[in-house]
Motif scaffolding. Structure first.
Motif, PDB file in Angstrom:
ATOM      1  N   ASN A 250      -3.548  -0.828  30.203  1.00 46.36           N
ATOM      2  CA  ASN A 250      -2.864  -1.106  30.831  1.00 46.36           C
ATOM      3  C   ASN A 250      -1.497   1.168  30.339  1.00 46.36           C
ATOM      4  O   ASN A 250      -1.123   0.502  29.514  1.00 46.36           O
ATOM      5  N   TYR A 251      -3.155   1.596  30.366  1.00 48.29           N
ATOM      6  CA  TYR A 251      -2.924   3.042  29.544  1.00 48.29           C
ATOM      7  C   TYR A 251      -2.609   4.441  30.827  1.00 48.29           C
ATOM      8  O   TYR A 251      -3.964   3.738  31.932  1.00 48.29           O
ATOM      9  N   LYS A 252      -2.703   5.172  31.194  1.00 46.27           N
ATOM     10  CA  LYS A 252      -2.014   5.937  31.404  1.00 46.27           C
ATOM     11  C   LYS A 252      -1.595   7.803  30.761  1.00 46.27           C
ATOM     12  O   LYS A 252      -1.239   7.464  30.435  1.00 46.27           O
ATOM     13  N   THR A 253      -2.245   8.345  31.167  1.00 43.07           N
ATOM     14  CA  THR A 253      -2.176   9.865  31.009  1.00 43.07           C
ATOM     15  C   THR A 253      -1.785  10.496  31.649  1.00 43.07           C
ATOM     16  O   THR A 253      -1.782  10.761  33.073  1.00 43.07           O
ATOM     17  N   VAL A 254       0.103  11.791  31.362  1.00 40.96           N
ATOM     18  CA  VAL A 254       0.387  12.957  32.428  1.00 40.96           C
ATOM     19  C   VAL A 254      -0.275  13.909  31.605  1.00 40.96           C
ATOM     20  O   VAL A 254      -0.068  14.113  30.731  1.00 40.96           O
ATOM     21  N   VAL A 255       0.555  14.469  32.632  1.00 40.20           N
ATOM     22  CA  VAL A 255       0.476  16.760  32.274  1.00 40.20           C
ATOM     23  C   VAL A 255       1.764  16.511  32.024  1.00 40.20           C
ATOM     24  O   VAL A 255       2.765  16.325  33.115  1.00 40.20           O
ATOM     25  N   LEU A 256       2.797  16.710  31.285  1.00 36.71           N
ATOM     26  CA  LEU A 256       4.174  17.534  31.484  1.00 36.71           C
ATOM     27  C   LEU A 256       4.083  19.024  30.980  1.00 36.71           C
ATOM     28  O   LEU A 256       3.614  19.250  30.518  1.00 36.71           O
ATOM     29  N   PRO A 257       5.064  19.812  32.028  1.00 38.08           N
ATOM     30  CA  PRO A 257       5.824  18.862  32.295  1.00 38.08           C
ATOM     31  C   PRO A 257       5.912  18.558  33.928  1.00 38.08           C
ATOM     32  O   PRO A 257       4.680  19.760  34.574  1.00 38.08           O
ATOM     33  N   LYS A 258       6.479  17.833  34.080  1.00 36.75           N
ATOM     34  CA  LYS A 258       5.817  17.071  36.566  1.00 36.75           C
ATOM     35  C   LYS A 258       6.346  18.710  37.134  1.00 36.75           C
ATOM     36  O   LYS A 258       7.645  19.230  36.499  1.00 36.75           O
ATOM     37  N   ASN A 290       8.360  36.074  24.548  1.00 37.62           N
ATOM     38  CA  ASN A 290       6.738  36.099  25.425  1.00 37.62           C
ATOM     39  C   ASN A 290       5.913  34.585  25.259  1.00 37.62           C
ATOM     40  O   ASN A 290       4.305  34.779  24.940  1.00 37.62           O
ATOM     41  N   LEU A 291       6.788  33.584  25.267  1.00 31.55           N
ATOM     42  CA  LEU A 291       5.765  32.284  25.143  1.00 31.55           C
ATOM     43  C   LEU A 291       4.930  32.553  26.947  1.00 31.55           C
ATOM     44  O   LEU A 291       5.274  32.142  27.542  1.00 31.55           O
ATOM     45  N   SER A 292       3.977  32.444  26.360  1.00 32.55           N
ATOM     46  CA  SER A 292       2.959  32.660  28.008  1.00 32.55           C
ATOM     47  C   SER A 292       2.889  30.653  28.219  1.00 32.55           C
ATOM     48  O   SER A 292       3.207  30.140  29.676  1.00 32.55           O
ATOM     49  N   GLY A 293       3.387  29.514  27.500  1.00 34.39           N
ATOM     50  CA  GLY A 293       2.894  28.135  28.449  1.00 34.39           C
ATOM     51  C   GLY A 293       3.449  27.369  27.330  1.00 34.39           C
ATOM     52  O   GLY A 293       3.176  27.447  26.098  1.00 34.39           O
ATOM     53  N   VAL A 294       3.867  25.896  27.500  1.00 35.55           N
ATOM     54  CA  VAL A 294       4.327  24.756  26.612  1.00 35.55           C
ATOM     55  C   VAL A 294       4.126  24.286  27.513  1.00 35.55           C
ATOM     56  O   VAL A 294       5.121  23.554  28.728  1.00 35.55           O
ATOM     57  N   THR A 295       2.947  23.279  27.696  1.00 33.56           N
ATOM     58  CA  THR A 295       2.209  21.535  28.176  1.00 33.56           C
ATOM     59  C   THR A 295       1.725  20.786  27.283  1.00 33.56           C
ATOM     60  O   THR A 295       2.086  21.034  25.790  1.00 33.56           O
ATOM     61  N   ALA A 296       2.080  19.501  27.818  1.00 32.37           N
ATOM     62  CA  ALA A 296       2.121  18.408  27.049  1.00 32.37           C
ATOM     63  C   ALA A 296       1.026  17.442  27.822  1.00 32.37           C
ATOM     64  O   ALA A 296       0.883  17.812  29.186  1.00 32.37           O
ATOM     65  N   GLN A 297       0.201  16.755  27.669  1.00 29.93           N
ATOM     66  CA  GLN A 297      -0.593  15.673  28.004  1.00 29.93           C
ATOM     67  C   GLN A 297       0.254  14.758  27.357  1.00 29.93           C
ATOM     68  O   GLN A 297       0.364  14.367  25.675  1.00 29.93           O
ATOM     69  N   ALA A 298       0.750  13.751  27.997  1.00 30.35           N
ATOM     70  CA  ALA A 298       1.404  12.227  27.341  1.00 30.35           C
ATOM     71  C   ALA A 298      -0.018  11.338  27.412  1.00 30.35           C
ATOM     72  O   ALA A 298       0.454  10.982  28.763  1.00 30.35           O
ATOM     73  N   GLN A 299      -0.201  10.319  26.847  1.00 32.88           N
ATOM     74  CA  GLN A 299      -0.121   8.810  26.837  1.00 32.88           C
ATOM     75  C   GLN A 299       0.765   7.772  27.131  1.00 32.88           C
ATOM     76  O   GLN A 299       1.357   7.561  26.398  1.00 32.88           O
ATOM     77  N   TYR A 300       0.441   7.075  27.362  1.00 34.67           N
ATOM     78  CA  TYR A 300       1.903   5.537  28.601  1.00 34.67           C
ATOM     79  C   TYR A 300       0.366   4.140  27.739  1.00 34.67           C
ATOM     80  O   TYR A 300      -0.466   4.634  28.478  1.00 34.67           O
ATOM     81  N   LYS A 301       1.570   3.552  27.201  1.00 38.02           N
ATOM     82  CA  LYS A 301       0.197   2.168  26.952  1.00 38.02           C
ATOM     83  C   LYS A 301       1.440   1.023  27.570  1.00 38.02           C
ATOM     84  O   LYS A 301       2.639   1.249  26.780  1.00 38.02           O
TER      85      LYS A 301
ATOM     86  N   THR B 372      -6.710  15.814  18.783  1.00 38.86           N
ATOM     87  CA  THR B 372      -7.430  15.058  19.767  1.00 38.86           C
ATOM     88  C   THR B 372      -7.146  15.555  20.797  1.00 38.86           C
ATOM     89  O   THR B 372      -6.177  16.071  20.945  1.00 38.86           O
ATOM     90  N   SER B 373      -7.511  14.899  21.988  1.00 38.48           N
ATOM     91  CA  SER B 373      -6.528  14.804  23.013  1.00 38.48           C
ATOM     92  C   SER B 373      -6.912  13.478  24.146  1.00 38.48           C
ATOM     93  O   SER B 373      -7.715  12.246  23.759  1.00 38.48           O
ATOM     94  N   TYR B 374      -5.768  13.205  25.351  1.00 36.56           N
ATOM     95  CA  TYR B 374      -5.549  12.978  26.071  1.00 36.56           C
ATOM     96  C   TYR B 374      -6.677  12.759  26.974  1.00 36.56           C
ATOM     97  O   TYR B 374      -6.623  13.211  27.555  1.00 36.56           O
TER      98      TYR B 374
END
Lengths: 374, 374
Positions: A250-258, A290-301, B372-374
């Motif tokens: 049960n893994y899931k990956t999402v991009v934040l912010p939604k 002048n920050l162009s972007g702040v994004t995340a990859q998140a993994q759920y287990k 690394t990357s998710y």
């Protein structure tokens, strides 16, 4: 050339070198009577196999790049496969070796469509151009797990990952528009299990494989335009030539912010995590122009946040701005981001990485490293 | 708008935000009665000034980029300037603020040639097109050093770096060939001291500067095609409007490995360091196929190696290759590279950084982080 002769040749080459080098291995298992050493271990990671001073690369080296239009799928597939392997082959007991039994041409054939010229293709024939059968099986990778035995390494286990597409892009005419077929989760699972049965049977017959445990792991590919890779959803550990049953993952990956208004499919935990991340993002964006972007990859287990990779894209900063910003981000991360999981934050411009802030698994300290120059 | 009104506005904006944010500062000196906080300190670095929740950027922000064709000169100038400042303004007592007294248009004028329209230009008029006078003064940067005083920050010191060219590139005709004039070390020093005297006098007259100590530091620019920046060679700490005398600085930067046959101008220590680095390089190149390059920037201080930045450029690697290679590099670094100095090793492909291995000043442990990357 037998092992003894090989070793003498290697030794001669070292002596001939104008540089005074120590003997080629300095891994944990180095010794003058062996052709094999290892890269050394640490932090729950596998040691890798070094043969005669060189890293033993895969027989299918490089094929994985061409298998993926989306490089996130490639990275997450490879990293995820190692995580699945750790469930079965403990890094304390086993040494990792890049796949030696499936070579590039074998995998190219398997990943092709089944045709007269390619009877081993795991994907169906194309069928009608106007309504083609999807390419289901997108990538395959082999990992070998070894134990030392006297002067050599013996194969003791194998993991094979199979990546199955969740959508298929095609054109009805060469110069026509693109169409996409979604492939349901049920179909991804069904196609994966069909391919797994064939792959297991074929691999078991390869010379040298014998009766070692073979783990087959199934991975659902993310769409080509995704900013995060897919996930492994099942694995099977097999002592024979037929699949002995599946364990669900049960893994899931999402991009934040939604995007606001998106309904969460990972439940309320994910909403809390998204809020934490949004707070972190607002904090550092208000701090610095002048920050162009702040994004995340998140993994759920199993429904719980398991780790994050955050990217902060900056406009040009001076070295002192980067230093101050990095200090500030480390403090904001500690204050706003969830505890108890590994996180890294890459601070980068369009052209280069400027600094990294990270917390390892099991640690509560964020470390920082600024990439400077003399 | 006075300080009180500003604070209330900021507070209102935070309340209006849909996100629940803690108050904007969480630095070491945060308090509800102040407009100023800091980024927080650590590891012998300066805290930076945050004003009303925002980092206080330089009045000449961004000008430094355009001042340098060679970005190594920019980075090494800015980092080196902070190192010089630490000799005079201890990070334990002083807070760093980006320069607030010399703005972009002032510095653009100063860095220009002296003409009727630009009487404050520090560089000479061009003279004959066929034999022009060099541009000597290439870059100037101001750093402010502050102390907290009640609810505000007070200026207590200033450092100004002046970068002087070691060569001048010019064309006799627009579409003609390029010519280069070498500028001798003696001339670099002479031109730097002339400019320093003018800069000190002008800065001392700026409103708000008063009688704080002003440090002027002189930097010799590396040539435009150099793979490492230049070095600071002198500084002066001044309480008045005239230069009170110069302290020599003995820094030197080199690129490793040196081309064979190059005579060393840094003495035998440098030859030993070059051999150590060559051993390290050979070791990791024999370990892994397809390494494109292994190079280093090394800095010497008073003839002793003071630190290294190493770049390992790779062809494509799979995630498991990167993990094994990173483990191996950390061990090779510990074995082959000089002890007791900060070192970082960037492992990168043409398109992205893959991993970082580094040892901080004062530490004997190499840390690794894989991207690394998710």
């Amino acid at each position: 050339m037998n092992a003894k002769v090989k070793k003498i040749t290697a030794a001669t080459m070292i002596l001939m070198s104008s540089l005074v080098l120590a003997s080629c291995g300095f891994g944990g298992h180095s010794s003058s009577s062996k052709d094999y050493t290892t890269t050394g271990s640490g932090g729950g990671n596998y040691q890798g196999v070094i043969q005669n001073g060189r890293y033993k690369t895969s027989k299918a080296r490089g094929i994985n790049v061409s298998q993926n239009d989306n490089q996130y799928n490639l990275k997450s597939f490879e990293n995820g496969l190692t995580q699945v392997s750790k469930r079965v082959f403990s890094p304390k007991s086993y040494i990792f070796q890049e796949g030696q039994y499936l070579d590039t041409s074998t995998l190219e054939d398997w990943l092709g469509r089944k045709t007269k010229n390619n009877p081993s293709g795991l994907n169906p024939a194309e069928g009608k151009r106007s309504n083609p059968n999807p390419i289901y099986i997108q990538q395959i990778e082999e990992q070998d797990y070894m134990e030392e035995s006297g002067n050599s390494m013996k194969l003791k286990g194998m993991t094979i990952g199979i990546g199955i597409n969740s959508e298929y892009n095609y054109k009805k005419k060469d110069d026509g528009p693109s169409f996409t077929k979604k492939i349901s989760d049920a179909e991804v699972k069904r196609q994966g299990e069909i391919a797994a049965a064939k792959v297991l049977k074929r691999v078991r017959q390869k010379s040298g494989v014998g009766d070692i445990p073979i783990v087959i792991a199934l991975y659902k590919q993310a769409p080509d335009d995704s900013l995060v890779g897919g996930s492994f959803f099942a694995y099977s550990k097999n002592s024979g030539s037929t699949i002995s049953g599946w364990h669900q993952l049960n893994y899931k990956t999402v991009v934040l912010p939604k995007a606001s208004g998106t309904t969460s499919s990972t439940g309320s935990a994910s909403q809390t995590d998204n809020d934490s991340f949004s707070n972190f993002k607002s904090q550092i964006q208000s701090f610095f122009p002048n920050l162009s972007g702040v994004t995340a990859q998140a993994q759920y287990k199993n429904g719980q946040l398991n780790g994050m990779h955050i990217t902060v894209t900056t406009q040009f900063y001076s070295q002192s701005e980067i230093a101050s910003f990095t200090q500030y981000i480390a403090r904001a991360a500690k204050k706003y981001l969830p505890n108890g999981i590994p996180i890294d934050i890459r601070i980068q411009s369009d052209s280069e990485m400027q600094a990294i802030v990270y917390r390892d698994a099991g640690s509560d300290t964020f470390r920082t490293h600024i990439l400077t120059s003399y």
